[in-house]
Design a protein around this motif. Sequence first.
Motif, PDB file in Angstrom:
ATOM      1  N   LYS A 169       0.751  -1.286   0.235  1.00 39.85           N
ATOM      2  CA  LYS A 169      -0.042  -0.027  -0.080  1.00 39.85           C
ATOM      3  C   LYS A 169       0.702   1.175   0.073  1.00 39.85           C
ATOM      4  N   ALA A 170       1.925   1.069   0.657  1.00 35.39           N
ATOM      5  CA  ALA A 170       3.007   2.313   1.012  1.00 35.39           C
ATOM      6  C   ALA A 170       3.711   2.663  -0.326  1.00 35.39           C
ATOM      7  N   ARG A 171       4.178   1.404  -0.931  1.00 38.00           N
ATOM      8  CA  ARG A 171       5.067   1.399  -2.282  1.00 38.00           C
ATOM      9  C   ARG A 171       4.119   1.775  -3.327  1.00 38.00           C
ATOM     10  N   ASP A 172       3.093   1.275  -3.223  1.00 38.26           N
ATOM     11  CA  ASP A 172       2.071   1.820  -4.586  1.00 38.26           C
ATOM     12  C   ASP A 172       1.709   3.304  -4.376  1.00 38.26           C
ATOM     13  N   HIS A 173       1.583   3.522  -3.189  1.00 39.74           N
ATOM     14  CA  HIS A 173       1.162   5.283  -2.864  1.00 39.74           C
ATOM     15  C   HIS A 173       2.321   6.090  -3.473  1.00 39.74           C
ATOM     16  N   LEU A 174       3.422   5.588  -3.431  1.00 39.75           N
ATOM     17  CA  LEU A 174       4.495   6.544  -3.982  1.00 39.75           C
ATOM     18  C   LEU A 174       4.862   6.359  -5.482  1.00 39.75           C
ATOM     19  N   GLU A 175       4.295   5.347  -6.050  1.00 37.00           N
ATOM     20  CA  GLU A 175       4.520   5.312  -7.328  1.00 37.00           C
ATOM     21  C   GLU A 175       4.424   6.382  -8.207  1.00 37.00           C
ATOM     22  N   PRO A 176       3.281   7.007  -8.142  1.00 33.96           N
ATOM     23  CA  PRO A 176       3.203   8.334  -9.049  1.00 33.96           C
ATOM     24  C   PRO A 176       4.256   9.274  -8.779  1.00 33.96           C
ATOM     25  N   ILE A 177       4.620   9.366  -7.438  1.00 39.01           N
ATOM     26  CA  ILE A 177       5.793  10.409  -7.301  1.00 39.01           C
ATOM     27  C   ILE A 177       6.787   9.848  -7.826  1.00 39.01           C
ATOM     28  N   HIS A 178       7.234   8.586  -7.741  1.00 38.69           N
ATOM     29  CA  HIS A 178       8.584   8.026  -8.608  1.00 38.69           C
ATOM     30  C   HIS A 178       8.426   8.581 -10.094  1.00 38.69           C
ATOM     31  N   ALA A 179       7.308   8.174 -10.646  1.00 37.93           N
ATOM     32  CA  ALA A 179       7.188   8.421 -12.038  1.00 37.93           C
ATOM     33  C   ALA A 179       7.314   9.964 -12.272  1.00 37.93           C
ATOM     34  N   LYS A 180       7.004  10.710 -11.558  1.00 37.83           N
ATOM     35  CA  LYS A 180       7.182  12.229 -11.649  1.00 37.83           C
ATOM     36  C   LYS A 180       8.476  12.651 -11.628  1.00 37.83           C
ATOM     37  N   TYR A 181       9.382  12.009 -10.475  1.00 40.73           N
ATOM     38  CA  TYR A 181      10.800  12.356 -10.348  1.00 40.73           C
ATOM     39  C   TYR A 181      11.274  10.846 -10.662  1.00 40.73           C
ATOM     40  N   PRO A 182      11.723  10.523 -11.742  1.00 42.14           N
ATOM     41  CA  PRO A 182      12.220   9.215 -12.020  1.00 42.14           C
ATOM     42  C   PRO A 182      13.719   9.054 -11.752  1.00 42.14           C
ATOM     43  N   TRP A 183      14.371  10.390 -11.581  1.00 41.91           N
ATOM     44  CA  TRP A 183      15.833  10.323 -10.973  1.00 41.91           C
ATOM     45  C   TRP A 183      16.088  10.006  -9.627  1.00 41.91           C
ATOM     46  N   ILE A 184      14.992   9.788  -8.758  1.00 42.71           N
ATOM     47  CA  ILE A 184      15.146   9.575  -7.464  1.00 42.71           C
ATOM     48  C   ILE A 184      15.262   8.105  -7.246  1.00 42.71           C
ATOM     49  N   SER A 185      16.105   7.668  -6.497  1.00 42.07           N
ATOM     50  CA  SER A 185      16.161   6.217  -5.993  1.00 42.07           C
ATOM     51  C   SER A 185      15.210   5.793  -5.406  1.00 42.07           C
ATOM     52  N   TYR A 186      14.542   4.597  -5.279  1.00 44.18           N
ATOM     53  CA  TYR A 186      13.835   4.147  -4.396  1.00 44.18           C
ATOM     54  C   TYR A 186      13.935   4.307  -2.791  1.00 44.18           C
ATOM     55  N   GLY A 187      15.194   3.936  -2.512  1.00 46.02           N
ATOM     56  CA  GLY A 187      15.815   4.028  -1.382  1.00 46.02           C
ATOM     57  C   GLY A 187      15.384   5.657  -0.582  1.00 46.02           C
ATOM     58  N   ASP A 188      15.987   6.397  -1.410  1.00 45.40           N
ATOM     59  CA  ASP A 188      15.878   7.808  -1.095  1.00 45.40           C
ATOM     60  C   ASP A 188      14.314   8.219  -1.075  1.00 45.40           C
ATOM     61  N   LEU A 189      13.555   7.739  -1.905  1.00 48.43           N
ATOM     62  CA  LEU A 189      12.074   8.101  -1.956  1.00 48.43           C
ATOM     63  C   LEU A 189      11.301   7.534  -0.725  1.00 48.43           C
ATOM     64  N   TRP A 190      11.586   6.529  -0.467  1.00 49.02           N
ATOM     65  CA  TRP A 190      10.912   5.794   0.703  1.00 49.02           C
ATOM     66  C   TRP A 190      11.382   6.379   1.932  1.00 49.02           C
ATOM     67  N   THR A 191      12.584   6.738   2.274  1.00 52.14           N
ATOM     68  CA  THR A 191      13.148   7.386   3.513  1.00 52.14           C
ATOM     69  C   THR A 191      12.589   8.764   3.568  1.00 52.14           C
ATOM     70  N   LEU A 192      12.646   9.290   2.576  1.00 52.82           N
ATOM     71  CA  LEU A 192      12.252  10.862   2.417  1.00 52.82           C
ATOM     72  C   LEU A 192      10.970  10.906   2.663  1.00 52.82           C
ATOM     73  N   ALA A 193      10.029   9.811   2.332  1.00 51.63           N
ATOM     74  CA  ALA A 193       8.487   9.742   2.563  1.00 51.63           C
ATOM     75  C   ALA A 193       8.328   9.380   4.215  1.00 51.63           C
ATOM     76  N   GLY A 194       9.381   8.787   4.834  1.00 52.75           N
ATOM     77  CA  GLY A 194       9.254   8.556   6.046  1.00 52.75           C
ATOM     78  C   GLY A 194       9.598   9.903   6.922  1.00 52.75           C
ATOM     79  N   VAL A 195      10.390  10.515   6.405  1.00 53.29           N
ATOM     80  CA  VAL A 195      10.763  11.856   7.217  1.00 53.29           C
ATOM     81  C   VAL A 195       9.719  12.967   6.825  1.00 53.29           C
ATOM     82  N   ALA A 196       8.996  12.910   5.581  1.00 53.25           N
ATOM     83  CA  ALA A 196       8.018  13.984   5.564  1.00 53.25           C
ATOM     84  C   ALA A 196       6.610  13.385   6.323  1.00 53.25           C
ATOM     85  N   SER A 197       6.339  12.074   6.382  1.00 54.35           N
ATOM     86  CA  SER A 197       5.295  11.753   7.259  1.00 54.35           C
ATOM     87  C   SER A 197       5.461  11.955   8.956  1.00 54.35           C
TER      88      SER A 197
END
Length: 372
Positions: A169-197
Amino acid sequence: MSFVARPALRAASRAAALSATRSRLALAVGRTAVARSYSTEAPKTEAPKAEVPPPKGSGNTLLFTVIAAALVGGGGYYYYSSANDTVVVPVVPKPFVPTYEDYKKVYDDIAASLESDDYDDGSYGPVLIRLAWHASGTYDAASNTGGSSGATMRFAPEALHGANAGLEKARDHLEPIHAKYPWISYGDLWTLAGVASVQELGGPTIKWRPGRHDEDASACTPDGRLPDGDKGADHVRSIFYRMGFNDQEIVALIGAHALGRCHTDRSGFDGPWTFAPTYLTNDFYKLLKEEKWHWRKWKGPAQYQDSTNSLMMLPADMCLVKDKKFKVFVDKYANSNDDFFADFSKVFCKLLELGVEFKPNQESWTFTATNA
Ligand code: HEM
């Protein structure tokens, strides 16, 4: 007269023609780089320079072209093609190097995506924090494997580990954001999502820096590196000591259970830990200490229930007040939200950076919460 003269004329013209033929022959032989006057002379191998036309683009023209190409191409490269006599300069796109501003856009988009009336208690924040934690909490200090770099939870078998149930559910939720910023690694995206949350749900500011690289399925960690909810202090210590945390850090980290809830279709446990599961405070510690907890009577896994039968605690949570060394820190955080925030900020950052090899000069950043 004319008759007498004719043979002489023919002889003279024959001699002239012969001489001209000899000259042409000499020139033709010269072009093939073998000019010889008499058969006793050694062949001269040097080609007559005047006979060879200069290559197009040679000399100054070629030099100029190469310098111009190097200047225009910047960090690119060139080569000289003798086949068609041209200088070929491939266009090498400069790699995109994201700046703080780029990551800030990602942060803001994550922040804007959290609220949802259709999901759980109204926010994706808690499940995103759990994604960041489970991506990072696979770290093993002894072998320096696991951790948030690699984002190997994208693959089976890690995605299918029991502890990760529901995190799609969490990974799928972040997919559109990864699609918008494809240069970000998933590890960076997931951890940044943790920080933002954490920040958007009222928690402390967390320092964050980029540098995680995605890896393939071969880097998946073995099952069993994340804690079980039905176990006690020995298990909790062995899991977190393996990552390199001490008792104080363990207690500070688990305070994140002020947020979110358990789901019967994920872990099998059921219910939230606090009355405000989308707002981070030290309520988890206060409730642990102050509530009268009893075993819930139900067909699900053993868990504790509060006096209103609306909140829950895992056996692994309850060990924090039963274990004397852990309890010191439960008391500390129950007494002071500031102390909890100060320690949680440091230890959550440490969790997200376990095993990550950052560039030596990579500074840590903070992002202002959009609701601040
Ligand atoms: C002894 C350590 C821990 C155990 C046994 C544990 C166990 C669990 C379990 C069983 C759930 C419920 C999953 C579900 O059914 O959806 C859960 C949820 C959660 N955990 Fe932990 N956890 C631990 C440590 C942590 C840490 C260190 C963090 C973060 C720093 C964390 C953050 C969360 C959050 C935010 C949720 C709510 C997720 C949601 O609402 O979907 N947990 N945890």
